[in-house]
Enzyme design. Sequence first.
Site, short mmCIF file in Angstrom:
data_model
loop_
_atom_site.label_atom_id
_atom_site.label_comp_id
_atom_site.label_asym_id
_atom_site.label_seq_id
_atom_site.Cartn_x
_atom_site.Cartn_y
_atom_site.Cartn_z
N THR A 118 -3.90 -31.68 -44.59
CA THR A 118 -4.86 -30.85 -44.08
C THR A 118 -5.80 -29.55 -44.55
O THR A 118 -4.57 -29.06 -45.24
CB THR A 118 -4.45 -30.54 -42.32
OG1 THR A 118 -5.27 -30.06 -41.94
CG2 THR A 118 -3.21 -29.36 -42.86
N TYR A 142 2.55 -26.12 -38.09
CA TYR A 142 1.38 -27.48 -38.25
C TYR A 142 1.04 -27.44 -39.64
O TYR A 142 1.50 -27.66 -40.23
CB TYR A 142 0.48 -28.16 -37.21
CG TYR A 142 -0.69 -28.83 -37.56
CD1 TYR A 142 0.40 -30.10 -38.05
CD2 TYR A 142 -1.96 -28.84 -38.05
CE1 TYR A 142 -0.77 -31.48 -38.81
CE2 TYR A 142 -2.41 -29.70 -38.73
CZ TYR A 142 -1.76 -30.95 -38.97
OH TYR A 142 -2.95 -31.65 -39.70
#
Length: 328
Positions: A118, A142
């Site tokens: 990501t 995250y």
Amino acid sequence: MSQTVLVTGGAGYVGSHVCLALHEAGFTPVVYDNLSNGHAAFVQWGVLEQGDIRDGARLDEVIATHRPVAVLHFAALIEVGESVKAPGRFYENNVAGAITLIEAARRGGVECMVFSSTCATYGDPVRLPMDETHPQAPLNPYGRSKLMVEQALADYSTYAGFRSVCLRYFNAAGADEQGRIGERHHPETHAIPLALQTALGQRSGFKLFGDDYDTRDGTAVRDYIHVMDLADAHVRALKYLLQGGETTVFNLGTGTGTTVKELIDTIRRTTNLPFEVETVARRAGDAPVLVADNARAREVLGWRPTRDLTDIIQSAWRWHSAERERIG
């Protein structure tokens, strides 16, 4: 003879679209998913093996049965807000689970992995557009969990010969154009489905977080990439590894930024439906602009995004309209 690949999290949003692309490219995907966030109905291009990535014995069993030539790893918790509330869950699943999976793959003779990463590993942008050498300073657990796996994979490559491609997504969006699969999260946190569900009357009002950014219309800018263009990049990354490619990383985005107001306008034009938009305060940790430099993926993989924002919204609109009919 078709080559089998293990797709962890293949019943989820991006994973299922990648399975479709793998099938169309002549591969046989085997989906490994605990269905905590995935959907059995999305497994349409291969068998479903239920299991958790933290279960090494179950992974050994599935790998021994199907003998995959590679692993594509999507099984991760992704909700940023939840990662702040419960960081331990994210480190246990995303980091410990990934290590368990890598070790099982190596025990089973698998030599390479495509990893779903990501742009959240970058944190606040220090230059735009962001290329793969941009500093990595994640803003939340995250993003840090994904960065930890990237770092582990780099070590596995250097010291154990286990090669990988890390694909750093920007904003995945849209759906299979034929409407077979699409985006279904519980709870939903992504802007496009939230806006479409608001237009469909399934939600009361769409929240626009901040209109005082230093951007062309005051709202945040994001790089939306069609999920089928993402899927094509995964197939290309897999082929790259199977042909002996070295460990590396690629950004996956279009290189074009869209403001939230532009996104809302496109959704209104596509749906021809008015819906209420409420402007509220900025969210902590939201960067003003996130746009990819995708030159490396273009050069090394020969990858080109072929769909624009209108294509994204139209495919998502078809999917969510049909979802409303399915659920009544």
